[in-house]
Design a protein around this motif. Structure first.
Motif, PDB file in Angstrom:
ATOM      1  N   SER A  65       0.831  -1.209   0.000  1.00 11.68           N
ATOM      2  CA  SER A  65       0.000   0.000   0.000  1.00 11.68           C
ATOM      3  C   SER A  65       0.864   1.258   0.000  1.00 11.68           C
ATOM      4  CB  SER A  65      -0.920  -0.013   1.220  1.00 11.68           C
ATOM      5  OG  SER A  65      -1.672   1.178   1.289  1.00 11.68           O
ATOM      6  N   TYR A  66       1.921   1.252   0.826  1.00 15.07           N
ATOM      7  CA  TYR A  66       2.817   2.419   0.881  1.00 15.07           C
ATOM      8  C   TYR A  66       3.529   2.622  -0.443  1.00 15.07           C
ATOM      9  CZ  TYR A  66       6.696   5.406   2.299  1.00 15.07           C
ATOM     10  OH  TYR A  66       7.606   6.428   2.380  1.00 15.07           O
ATOM     11  N   ARG A  67       3.999   1.518  -1.053  1.00 18.15           N
ATOM     12  CA  ARG A  67       4.698   1.629  -2.344  1.00 18.15           C
ATOM     13  C   ARG A  67       3.787   2.219  -3.416  1.00 18.15           C
ATOM     14  NH1 ARG A  67       4.324  -1.275  -6.776  1.00 18.15           N
ATOM     15  NH2 ARG A  67       3.144  -2.913  -5.745  1.00 18.15           N
ATOM     16  N   ILE A  68       2.554   1.759  -3.465  1.00 14.50           N
ATOM     17  CA  ILE A  68       1.625   2.241  -4.487  1.00 14.50           C
ATOM     18  C   ILE A  68       1.305   3.721  -4.274  1.00 14.50           C
ATOM     19  CG2 ILE A  68      -0.754   2.024  -5.314  1.00 14.50           C
ATOM     20  CD1 ILE A  68      -0.450  -1.000  -4.882  1.00 14.50           C
ATOM     21  N   GLN A  69       1.166   4.140  -3.002  1.00 19.53           N
ATOM     22  CA  GLN A  69       0.941   5.561  -2.721  1.00 19.53           C
ATOM     23  C   GLN A  69       2.122   6.404  -3.182  1.00 19.53           C
ATOM     24  OE1 GLN A  69       0.040   5.991   1.448  1.00 19.53           O
ATOM     25  NE2 GLN A  69      -1.876   4.846   1.304  1.00 19.53           N
ATOM     26  N   ARG A  70       3.326   5.915  -2.949  1.00 17.26           N
ATOM     27  CA  ARG A  70       4.520   6.640  -3.382  1.00 17.26           C
ATOM     28  C   ARG A  70       4.607   6.718  -4.899  1.00 17.26           C
ATOM     29  NH1 ARG A  70       7.382  10.035  -0.770  1.00 17.26           N
ATOM     30  NH2 ARG A  70       9.264   9.383  -1.872  1.00 17.26           N
ATOM     31  N   GLU A  71       4.276   5.618  -5.560  1.00 19.40           N
ATOM     32  CA  GLU A  71       4.302   5.627  -7.021  1.00 19.40           C
ATOM     33  C   GLU A  71       3.281   6.594  -7.585  1.00 19.40           C
ATOM     34  OE1 GLU A  71       3.724   1.572  -8.099  1.00 19.40           O
ATOM     35  OE2 GLU A  71       5.844   1.017  -7.811  1.00 19.40           O
ATOM     36  N   GLU A  72       2.111   6.653  -6.951  1.00 18.22           N
ATOM     37  CA  GLU A  72       1.089   7.590  -7.405  1.00 18.22           C
ATOM     38  C   GLU A  72       1.542   9.030  -7.191  1.00 18.22           C
ATOM     39  OE1 GLU A  72      -2.205   9.055  -9.134  1.00 18.22           O
ATOM     40  OE2 GLU A  72      -1.591   6.942  -9.068  1.00 18.22           O
ATOM     41  N   GLU A  73       2.224   9.282  -6.067  1.00 21.45           N
ATOM     42  CA  GLU A  73       2.754  10.622  -5.806  1.00 21.45           C
ATOM     43  C   GLU A  73       3.798  11.002  -6.852  1.00 21.45           C
ATOM     44  OE1 GLU A  73       5.104  13.051  -2.248  1.00 21.45           O
ATOM     45  OE2 GLU A  73       4.339  11.035  -1.909  1.00 21.45           O
ATOM     46  N   VAL A  74       4.674  10.053  -7.193  1.00 21.49           N
ATOM     47  CA  VAL A  74       5.691  10.313  -8.212  1.00 21.49           C
ATOM     48  C   VAL A  74       5.037  10.600  -9.558  1.00 21.49           C
ATOM     49  CG1 VAL A  74       7.557   9.267  -9.544  1.00 21.49           C
ATOM     50  CG2 VAL A  74       7.523   9.035  -7.071  1.00 21.49           C
ATOM     51  N   ARG A  75       3.978   9.845  -9.888  1.00 21.73           N
ATOM     52  CA  ARG A  75       3.271  10.089 -11.154  1.00 21.73           C
ATOM     53  C   ARG A  75       2.660  11.480 -11.183  1.00 21.73           C
ATOM     54  NH1 ARG A  75       1.969   4.462 -10.982  1.00 21.73           N
ATOM     55  NH2 ARG A  75       0.127   4.865  -9.695  1.00 21.73           N
ATOM     56  N   ARG A  76       2.092  11.908 -10.048  1.00 17.86           N
ATOM     57  CA  ARG A  76       1.516  13.262 -10.000  1.00 17.86           C
ATOM     58  C   ARG A  76       2.602  14.316 -10.148  1.00 17.86           C
ATOM     59  NH1 ARG A  76      -1.641  11.121  -5.679  1.00 17.86           N
ATOM     60  NH2 ARG A  76      -0.251  12.145  -4.191  1.00 17.86           N
ATOM     61  N   LEU A  77       3.749  14.090  -9.468  1.00 21.69           N
ATOM     62  CA  LEU A  77       4.843  15.042  -9.570  1.00 21.69           C
ATOM     63  C   LEU A  77       5.383  15.116 -10.997  1.00 21.69           C
ATOM     64  CD1 LEU A  77       6.779  14.314  -6.260  1.00 21.69           C
ATOM     65  CD2 LEU A  77       5.441  16.345  -6.813  1.00 21.69           C
ATOM     66  N   ARG A  78       5.486  13.965 -11.646  1.00 22.12           N
ATOM     67  CA  ARG A  78       5.971  13.957 -13.024  1.00 22.12           C
ATOM     68  C   ARG A  78       4.996  14.655 -13.950  1.00 22.12           C
ATOM     69  NH1 ARG A  78       8.530   7.821 -13.519  1.00 22.12           N
ATOM     70  NH2 ARG A  78      10.521   8.338 -12.528  1.00 22.12           N
ATOM     71  N   SER A  79       3.698  14.490 -13.688  1.00 22.47           N
ATOM     72  CA  SER A  79       2.703  15.175 -14.499  1.00 22.47           C
ATOM     73  C   SER A  79       2.817  16.685 -14.318  1.00 22.47           C
ATOM     74  CB  SER A  79       1.300  14.696 -14.112  1.00 22.47           C
ATOM     75  OG  SER A  79       0.312  15.386 -14.841  1.00 22.47           O
ATOM     76  N   ALA A  80       2.999  17.117 -13.049  1.00 24.48           N
ATOM     77  CA  ALA A  80       3.179  18.544 -12.789  1.00 24.48           C
ATOM     78  C   ALA A  80       4.467  19.047 -13.416  1.00 24.48           C
ATOM     79  CB  ALA A  80       3.183  18.806 -11.281  1.00 24.48           C
ATOM     80  N   ALA A  81       5.533  18.226 -13.352  1.00 24.23           N
ATOM     81  CA  ALA A  81       6.814  18.616 -13.955  1.00 24.23           C
ATOM     82  C   ALA A  81       6.691  18.731 -15.460  1.00 24.23           C
ATOM     83  CB  ALA A  81       7.890  17.604 -13.587  1.00 24.23           C
ATOM     84  N   ALA A  82       5.898  17.851 -16.068  1.00 22.29           N
ATOM     85  CA  ALA A  82       5.704  17.920 -17.518  1.00 22.29           C
ATOM     86  C   ALA A  82       5.004  19.216 -17.899  1.00 22.29           C
ATOM     87  CB  ALA A  82       4.900  16.716 -17.995  1.00 22.29           C
ATOM     88  N   ALA A  83       3.978  19.595 -17.097  1.00 15.53           N
ATOM     89  CA  ALA A  83       3.289  20.866 -17.362  1.00 15.53           C
ATOM     90  C   ALA A  83       4.228  22.047 -17.169  1.00 15.53           C
ATOM     91  CB  ALA A  83       2.069  20.993 -16.450  1.00 15.53           C
TER      92      ALA A  83
END
Length: 347
Positions: free
Chosen positions: A90-108
């Motif tokens: 559960s913790y790993r998946i939350q971290r991966e989701e956070e990284v995906r959000r950060l990457r999406s923000a970084a792409a913008a």
């Protein structure tokens, strides 16, 4: 497929245990199976693996008999380990989701700060390559911009001292100043002076916040309909001219001091002019290219490579350079990489 794999691994372990006559000595190895699943699969898959392993281990120790307390301890340890695996998944998946959000923000953010290539103005078409070194960032200390001003197409490529996220603040200051000054200043030297002021202001602010002061190397070009280009080189790598099947680095005189260090120079900066004929290309880059090293410590031979690609279209040169750099560094560059290839429109 997941359930088939789970049953298959269990059957393999239990089969080996029976074949070797181990008396369930290998079965406890299954306790680590939920931990493996937690690193690769979903929460529900980890939970299924935990329950499955608990059932198999409990059935095995019950089948062999033995002390009830020992059996309960083994089953309890298996259950606890499975629960920890579920929490870990559960913790790993939350971290991966956070990284995906950060990457999406970084792409913008990247689309707003470093515009996607190729770019086009009335004077030039610009293709290139932009590759920050840090895996989880999409914006680095290298930057570029192309501004179709009333006085010609102004082009900037720059490199902030330092790497990664700490250098982005200075990069933003220079980029914002260039976008404003490129349209406002009549002369290219006026643009350079505006960038100098921006770096000085950034360093003053950095001193108050405890961050280190930085300097920025930059190459500024002013390209118009004439076949000569104005340039101001603030401690940056001089451009390479690709023309007539040959390639070589242009001599713009001794580089001026980097942005932020003008106060240390005894005289103001000087500009330069050079020929940019029709049908020719200009390659601008940061030191992430020229100072790239292979495993033996040898520097990347950019000029030699450009000669071998001198008759290729700019887009193909960019592709070849990107692939060759990746091969040369074995996929492990040590610095941000920015490359621009300019070609006059209609040529």
């Amino acid at each position: 497929m997941f359930l088939v794999g789970l049953i298959g691994i269990t059957a393999l372990v239990v089969g080996l245990d029976r074949f070797t006559g181990g008396g369930a000595e290998l079965v406890p190895v299954l306790i680590f199976l939920p931990a493996i699943v937690s690193g690769l699969g979903s929460v529900w898959q980890t939970a299924v693996a935990s329950v499955w392993v608990l059932a198999v281990v409990s059935a095995s120790v019950a089948y062999l008999g033995g002390n009830l307390r020992t059996n309960l301890e083994v089953s309890g340890f298996t259950a606890a380990f499975g629960l920890m695996s579920v929490v870990g998944a559960s913790y790993r998946i939350q971290r991966e989701e956070e990284v995906r959000r950060l990457r999406s923000a970084a792409a913008a953010l990247q689309r707003q700060l470093v515009r996607p290539l190729p770019l086009r103005s009335l004077d030039v078409v610009v293709d290139g390559l932009y590759q920050p070194i840090e895996e989880d960032t999409m914006v680095g200390g290298d930057m570029y911009e192309v501004a179709p001003s009333p006085y010609g197409t102004r082009v900037m490529i720059a490199d902030v001292q330092g790497k990664g996220l700490p250098a982005i603040g200075a990069a933003l200051a220079v980029l914002g100043a260039f976008r404003e000054a490129a349209y406002r200043e009549i002369s290219l030297m006026g643009v350079a002076d505006a960038l100098e002021d921006a770096v000085i202001r950034h360093n003053r602010f950095a001193a108050h916040t405890g961050e280190p002061e930085r300097f920025v190397t930059a190459l500024l070009l002013d390209i118009g309909p004439e076949l000569e280009v104005d340039a101001v080189n603030c401690g940056h790598i001089a451009p390479y001219l690709i023309h007539g099947g040959n390639a070589g680095q242009l001599w713009l005189g001794e580089p001026e001091v980097p942005l932020g260090l003008a106060g240390l120079a005894g005289e103001p900066r000087h500009g330069a002019r050079f020929a940019f004929p029709r049908g020719a290309s200009l390659l601008l880059c940061t030191d992430g290219v020229t100072e790239a090293r292979d495993r033996d410590g040898s520097f990347y031979p950019l000029e030699q490579r450009l000669r071998s690609w001198a008759r290729d279209p700019p887009a193909r040169t960019v592709e070849a350079l990107a692939a060759d750099l990746n091969t040369f560094t074995h996929g492990a560059p040590r610095d941000d990489i920015a490359v621009l290839i300019l070609r006059r429109t209609g040529s």
